[in-house]
Design a protein around this motif. Sequence first.
Motif, PDB file in Angstrom:
ATOM      1  N   CYS A  10       0.861  -1.187   0.000  1.00  0.00           N
ATOM      2  CA  CYS A  10       0.000   0.000   0.000  1.00  0.00           C
ATOM      3  C   CYS A  10       0.899   1.239   0.000  1.00  0.00           C
ATOM      4  CB  CYS A  10      -0.888  -0.013   1.240  1.00  0.00           C
ATOM      5  SG  CYS A  10      -1.824   1.518   1.471  1.00  0.00           S
ATOM      6  N   LEU A  22      -6.166  -5.300  -1.837  1.00  0.00           N
ATOM      7  CA  LEU A  22      -5.871  -3.898  -2.118  1.00  0.00           C
ATOM      8  C   LEU A  22      -6.626  -3.408  -3.349  1.00  0.00           C
ATOM      9  CD1 LEU A  22      -2.014  -4.068  -1.590  1.00  0.00           C
ATOM     10  CD2 LEU A  22      -3.688  -3.189   0.003  1.00  0.00           C
ATOM     11  N   CYS A  48      -4.774   0.338   0.394  1.00  0.00           N
ATOM     12  CA  CYS A  48      -5.705  -0.430   1.225  1.00  0.00           C
ATOM     13  C   CYS A  48      -7.122   0.098   1.009  1.00  0.00           C
ATOM     14  CB  CYS A  48      -5.359  -0.280   2.703  1.00  0.00           C
ATOM     15  SG  CYS A  48      -3.772  -0.950   3.157  1.00  0.00           S
ATOM     16  N   CYS A  53      -6.241   5.155   4.831  1.00  0.00           N
ATOM     17  CA  CYS A  53      -5.266   5.158   3.737  1.00  0.00           C
ATOM     18  C   CYS A  53      -5.710   6.098   2.615  1.00  0.00           C
ATOM     19  CB  CYS A  53      -5.043   3.751   3.206  1.00  0.00           C
ATOM     20  SG  CYS A  53      -4.010   2.751   4.309  1.00  0.00           S
TER      21      CYS A  53
END
Length: 88
Positions: A10, A22, A48, A53
């Motif tokens: 990530c 992902l 992610c 994120c």
Amino acid sequence: MEKKIPMRMCIACKELKPKRELMRIVKSGDDIKLDRTGKLNGRGAYICADKECMAKLKKQKLLNRAFSCNVPETVYDALEAEFLGTEN
């Protein structure tokens, strides 16, 4: 012999995770979008599938480094909107 699981990192939290967990963001030409199939042509970056994120991606403009170009704020907004739309 067991099948090898492809791992990707990530770009926001730097964690290695199985590719299927992902989301892939792809840049082909001047177009940057979420790649749901994982098969689109172009340079890919993985993130992610969580809000933290996505927020970090936008705040720190991480796609600029991943794709070595200046990514407009509108692209981050569009990716965030698309991501929030896919969330369960």
